[in-house]
Design a protein around this motif. Structure first.
Motif, mmCIF file in Angstrom:
data_model
loop_
_atom_site.group_PDB
_atom_site.id
_atom_site.type_symbol
_atom_site.label_atom_id
_atom_site.label_comp_id
_atom_site.label_asym_id
_atom_site.label_seq_id
_atom_site.Cartn_x
_atom_site.Cartn_y
_atom_site.Cartn_z
ATOM 1 N N HIS A 104 -5.898 3.290 7.019
ATOM 2 C CA HIS A 104 -5.683 4.431 6.128
ATOM 3 C C HIS A 104 -6.104 4.105 4.700
ATOM 4 C CE1 HIS A 104 -2.675 5.293 2.931
ATOM 5 N NE2 HIS A 104 -2.530 6.504 3.402
ATOM 6 N N TYR A 105 -6.609 5.118 3.998
ATOM 7 C CA TYR A 105 -6.745 5.058 2.532
ATOM 8 C C TYR A 105 -6.152 6.342 1.980
ATOM 9 C CZ TYR A 105 -8.520 4.254 -2.173
ATOM 10 O OH TYR A 105 -8.602 4.017 -3.526
ATOM 11 N N GLY A 106 -5.228 6.210 1.034
ATOM 12 C CA GLY A 106 -4.578 7.387 0.467
ATOM 13 C C GLY A 106 -4.614 7.392 -1.048
ATOM 14 N N LYS A 147 0.687 -3.749 6.930
ATOM 15 C CA LYS A 147 0.036 -4.390 5.789
ATOM 16 C C LYS A 147 -0.415 -3.311 4.818
ATOM 17 C CE LYS A 147 -3.866 -7.350 4.482
ATOM 18 N NZ LYS A 147 -5.105 -8.034 4.952
ATOM 19 N N ALA A 148 0.093 -3.366 3.596
ATOM 20 C CA ALA A 148 -0.229 -2.338 2.603
ATOM 21 C C ALA A 148 -0.632 -2.986 1.288
ATOM 22 C CB ALA A 148 0.981 -1.429 2.375
ATOM 23 N N ASN A 149 -1.630 -2.418 0.642
ATOM 24 C CA ASN A 149 -1.933 -2.838 -0.725
ATOM 25 C C ASN A 149 -2.443 -1.650 -1.515
ATOM 26 O OD1 ASN A 149 -4.444 -2.914 0.704
ATOM 27 N ND2 ASN A 149 -5.300 -4.293 -0.846
ATOM 28 N N ARG A 190 1.118 4.372 -10.577
ATOM 29 C CA ARG A 190 1.338 5.497 -9.674
ATOM 30 C C ARG A 190 0.920 5.171 -8.244
ATOM 31 N NH1 ARG A 190 -2.647 6.896 -13.271
ATOM 32 N NH2 ARG A 190 -4.765 7.299 -12.499
ATOM 33 N N CYS A 191 -0.052 4.276 -8.116
ATOM 34 C CA CYS A 191 -0.487 3.866 -6.776
ATOM 35 C C CYS A 191 0.519 2.905 -6.155
ATOM 36 C CB CYS A 191 -1.868 3.225 -6.847
ATOM 37 S SG CYS A 191 -3.148 4.324 -7.483
ATOM 38 N N MET A 192 1.030 1.988 -6.954
ATOM 39 C CA MET A 192 2.025 1.045 -6.445
ATOM 40 C C MET A 192 3.290 1.776 -6.010
ATOM 41 S SD MET A 192 1.631 -2.345 -8.869
ATOM 42 C CE MET A 192 1.642 -1.527 -10.477
ATOM 43 N N LEU A 193 3.704 2.775 -6.788
ATOM 44 C CA LEU A 193 4.904 3.524 -6.432
ATOM 45 C C LEU A 193 4.662 4.429 -5.230
ATOM 46 C CD1 LEU A 193 6.313 4.397 -9.973
ATOM 47 C CD2 LEU A 193 7.344 2.881 -8.268
ATOM 48 N N SER A 194 3.441 4.929 -5.093
ATOM 49 C CA SER A 194 3.105 5.701 -3.892
ATOM 50 C C SER A 194 3.224 4.820 -2.661
ATOM 51 C CB SER A 194 1.685 6.274 -4.012
ATOM 52 O OG SER A 194 1.604 7.228 -5.049
ATOM 53 N N MET A 195 2.666 3.613 -2.747
ATOM 54 C CA MET A 195 2.770 2.659 -1.648
ATOM 55 C C MET A 195 4.227 2.350 -1.327
ATOM 56 S SD MET A 195 1.207 -1.238 -1.434
ATOM 57 C CE MET A 195 2.009 -1.739 -2.983
ATOM 58 N N ALA A 196 5.026 2.127 -2.357
ATOM 59 C CA ALA A 196 6.429 1.781 -2.144
ATOM 60 C C ALA A 196 7.177 2.903 -1.441
ATOM 61 C CB ALA A 196 7.086 1.447 -3.480
ATOM 62 N N PHE A 243 -3.760 2.220 -0.976
ATOM 63 C CA PHE A 243 -3.409 3.309 -1.889
ATOM 64 C C PHE A 243 -4.230 3.186 -3.168
ATOM 65 C CE2 PHE A 243 0.070 2.640 0.967
ATOM 66 C CZ PHE A 243 0.497 3.919 1.293
ATOM 67 N N GLY A 244 -4.914 4.286 -3.502
ATOM 68 C CA GLY A 244 -5.781 4.254 -4.666
ATOM 69 C C GLY A 244 -5.944 5.616 -5.306
#
Length: 436
Positions: free
Chosen positions: A63-65, A149-151, A157-163, A328-329
């Protein structure tokens, strides 16, 4: 007979693409938030997912989001609007509508102060909802004790989306092993790779000139000047009408990301003007990312992401294991990545900016929290792995022959995209091999 089935499948997909990708005035007016282009909030997916052929089960999702709903990435629109309208008020140039607009702008600016680009509450909810549906839609996979596995991009905003996404997955299945990272180490494929040489185009300058004229015409600001100022001649000496409309359109669009504020500036635009703003930015993004015929192909900077998808999927398929891979980007990656993949929503571009919106619409591609997913299926005793492509959780097509749409044979998918990478003949500005 097999050739006939493939041909019919492709024909059916092509017919549905043409009908589905058209954007009508009625569609935009019935869901006016769609006209906010890349500010558009995540639309609910259709919910229709074709079951895999008998015996096949999901074993891998990659996935890419894009990050979820956010504040404007910098406060320049607020500064411009508040400063100009404050000056006009001191000069007695504001109409009652102008006075009220300034009041609302100050409220919105106070909330946005020092929150440039931050994830909003809605943005967090969007990612939790997508993660929740992933668990509901693929229970045989998501209920296993998998490694996720997520990065993400190193932007907050991307880090919080991932979290938020991973937190929901963990809530749905406490047995998941979740690994989250946000490091410069991975930015060469998470964001556009600026080490890649982008081929030039002789038409690029011409297209940007056409775009500038188009944007100024679509967001000319004449109506806003008349609404806000009692003397447009005096106001026009220190306020550019296009800049006024352009910045108001940005602020108004971002209000859809902040429903709790209960603020809107849509009353400062006619329905046609809102749609014209959509058309302006629809064309802008198409050109900026190099998707428009004749444009410099800036999407070359996204090829490392495609290679990452392929390499990691290849390793997972060969391992015989199951897993989840999340990235996440940003919209500046998701849009050209969709184009590279050839998904139906991203490929009907034209250099006819007047009519581009009829076949290409940002709200189908890069809404807040927009995403691409590849879902892999396998069958015990068979080495024929199938892949389904999802654009914003809806089944989509790619230009690869198949006899089982919406599923594709992994061997065909990998061959198609590996060939694409080879033919792109990617070169780098330096000899830093780690960028490859």
């Amino acid at each position: 007979m097999k050739h006939t089935r493939i041909t019919l499948a492709i024909l059916a997909v092509g017919l549905s693409v043409n009908a589905w990708s058209q954007t009508s005035r009625a569609e935009l007016l019935s869901h006016i938030e769609l006209a906010s282009s890349n500010y558009c909030n995540y639309p609910n997916p259709t919910g229709h997912l074709t079951p895999p052929p008998e015996g096949y089960q999901p074993f891998y999702i990659t996935h890419y989001g894009r990050h979820g709903a956010r504040y404007i990435t910098d406060d320049d629109p607020y500064k411009f609007l508040v400063n100009k309208l404050d000056s006009a008020q001191e000069m007695g140039l504001l109409t009652p509508t102008g006075v009220d607009a300034l009041r609302r702008l100050k409220l919105a600016y106070a909330d946005a102060y020092r929150r440039d680009g931050d994830l909003t509450q809605l943005g967090a909810r969007q990612h939790r909802a997508i993660a929740h549906r992933m668990c509901v839609n693929y229970p045989s996979l998501m209920q296993q004790p998998l490694t996720v596995k997520a990065n993400s991009s190193t932007v907050r905003r991307c880090m919080l989306s991932m979290a938020n996404f991973c937190l929901e997955l963990k809530t749905m299945n406490p047995n998941l092993e979740v690994e989250m990272n946000a490091s410069e180490h991975d930015m060469y494929y998470i964001i556009p790779n600026d080490s890649i040489e982008i081929p030039t185009s002789e038409r690029d300058g011409e297209l940007y000139d056409i775009l500038s004229e188009f944007k100024h015409r679509m967001l000319n600001g004449r109506h806003q000047m008349e609404l806000l100022f009692n003397d447009t001649v005096k106001a026009g000496k220190f306020i550019d009408a296009h800049s006024l409309a352009d910045n108001l359109w940005d602020v108004n669009s971002d209000m859809f990301c902040l429903p709790e504020l209960r603020l809107s500036f849509s009353d400062l635009f006619t329905e046609d003007e809102i749609i014209d703003g959509f058309r302006a930015y629809n064309a802008s993004w198409c050109l900026w990312e190099g998707l428009m015929p004749g444009a410099q192909p800036n999407y070359y900077a996204i090829y490392p992401l495609l290679k990452n998808f392929l390499d990691e999927a290849h390793a997972m398929v060969n391992s015989g294991k199951s897993g989840i891979r999340l990235r996440f980007g940003h919209d500046s990656v998701l849009l050209p990545f969709s184009f590279i993949l050839g998904v139906q929503e991203a490929t009907n571009t034209t250099d006819d900016m007047e009519n581009l919106h009829n076949t290409f619409a940002l709200f189908r591609l890069i809404p807040m929290a927009g995403n691409v997913q590849w879902v892999f299926f396998r069958k015990p005793g068979s080495d024929d792995v199938l892949v389904k492509f999802l654009m914003n959780e809806n089944e989509t097509s790619v230009p690869i022959p198949t006899d089982c749409y919406p599923f594709y044979h992994w061997k065909d998918v990998e061959n198609h995209y590996r060939t694409m990478l080879k033919n792109a003949n990617i070169t780098y500005k330096s000899n830093i091999n780690e960028k490859e």
